[in-house]
Design a protein around this motif. Structure first.
Motif, short mmCIF file in Angstrom:
data_model
loop_
_atom_site.label_atom_id
_atom_site.label_comp_id
_atom_site.label_asym_id
_atom_site.label_seq_id
_atom_site.Cartn_x
_atom_site.Cartn_y
_atom_site.Cartn_z
N THR A 143 0.78 -1.11 0.21
CA THR A 143 0.00 0.14 -0.17
C THR A 143 1.02 1.34 -0.04
O THR A 143 0.24 2.48 -0.46
CB THR A 143 -0.99 0.03 1.09
N HIS A 144 2.34 1.13 0.16
CA HIS A 144 3.17 2.35 0.28
C HIS A 144 4.52 2.10 -0.53
O HIS A 144 4.85 0.95 -0.67
CB HIS A 144 3.39 2.60 1.76
N SER A 145 4.95 3.42 -0.81
CA SER A 145 6.31 2.97 -1.52
C SER A 145 7.02 4.06 -0.66
O SER A 145 6.62 5.20 -0.36
CB SER A 145 6.16 3.57 -2.92
N VAL A 158 8.28 1.55 -5.51
CA VAL A 158 7.06 0.61 -6.36
C VAL A 158 6.58 1.81 -7.62
O VAL A 158 6.28 2.83 -7.39
CB VAL A 158 5.75 1.04 -5.62
N ARG A 159 7.03 1.11 -8.71
CA ARG A 159 6.86 1.91 -9.94
C ARG A 159 5.63 1.88 -10.41
O ARG A 159 4.61 0.71 -10.20
CB ARG A 159 7.71 1.38 -11.05
N ASP A 160 5.00 2.55 -11.53
CA ASP A 160 3.81 2.51 -12.06
C ASP A 160 3.83 1.95 -13.36
O ASP A 160 2.79 2.07 -14.15
CB ASP A 160 3.37 4.05 -12.32
N HIS A 161 4.64 0.93 -13.43
CA HIS A 161 4.70 -0.07 -14.48
C HIS A 161 4.27 -1.42 -14.00
O HIS A 161 4.47 -1.96 -13.15
CB HIS A 161 6.28 -0.19 -14.80
N GLU A 187 1.55 7.07 0.15
CA GLU A 187 0.50 6.03 -0.09
C GLU A 187 0.37 6.07 -1.52
O GLU A 187 0.43 6.98 -2.37
CB GLU A 187 -0.68 6.42 0.59
N LEU A 188 0.04 4.73 -2.12
CA LEU A 188 -0.13 4.44 -3.50
C LEU A 188 -1.41 5.00 -3.72
O LEU A 188 -2.61 4.59 -2.93
CB LEU A 188 0.09 2.92 -3.91
#
Length: 189
Positions: A143-145, A158-161, A187-188
């Motif tokens: 849930t978090h990066s 955490v990439r948006d890929h 937070e993602l």
């Protein structure tokens, strides 16, 4: 020559509003846990002999005559068997967390369906599945990066890929030169 974009590249899935495919011979609705009002309304809009519903749940409870309750662990096998029996022009409608929906999307594609036959509602949570590019391990419910890989313990951005192969987002180690130098958690979305 064009200047490079300052925005990070993204290939996140886009979830369009789900509508009934009127050309389908059968409609298979699959939901993880609680069914939303939108999901129930869409299901109710289709005449009875042309639809069926699977509900993925670890809880034992009685279901109505239209709903088959399946545990998460048995769902992929059950879906594979169902797809072998249903007409080729079946449409699948999925609701649940993103990883759940993409796992079932993969089962449908392996069974010979095309992507247009699988309709996905907007994911019900912001949790992501994370694929570590260093140890190739999957970490669930991120849930978090940054996030910590559950296998190699690296701190991962955490990439948006999104990898459709792994039904997961890609995670890369943050600051390999100084792993203790971490950004504030975000937070993602």
């Amino acid at each position: 020559m064009h200047p490079e974009s300052l925005e990070a590249p993204t290939n996140r899935p886009i979830y369009s509003p789900v509508i009934v495919n009127n050309k389908s011979a059968h409609h298979l609705f699959i939901c993880e846990g609680h069914q939303s009002k939108e999901f129930q309304t869409l299901y109710s809009s289709i005449e009875d002999p042309k639809k069926s519903r699977l509900l993925a749940s670890e809880d034992e409870f009685s279901s109505d005559h239209e709903t088959i309750v399946v545990t998460h662990s048995a769902l992929k096998e059950k879906l594979t068997r169902l797809l072998a029996e249903l007409p080729l022009s079946t449409t699948i409608y999925l609701q649940g967390c993103e990883a759940f929906m993409w796992d079932l999307h993969s089962v449908a594609i392996q069974a010979g369906m095309v992507a247009e036959q699988v309709k996905m509602f907007t994911p019900v949570s912001r949790q992501r599945r994370l694929f570590c590019t260093h140890c190739h391990h999957i970490t669930e419910d991120v849930t978090h990066s940054p996030a910590v890989c559950s296998y190699c313990q690296r701190n991962l951005l955490v990439r948006d890929h999104f990898s459709r192969l792994h039904s997961a987002y890609v995670g890369v180690q943050i600051n390999a030169e100084d792993p203790a130098d971490l950004p504030l958690p975000q937070e993602l979305s």
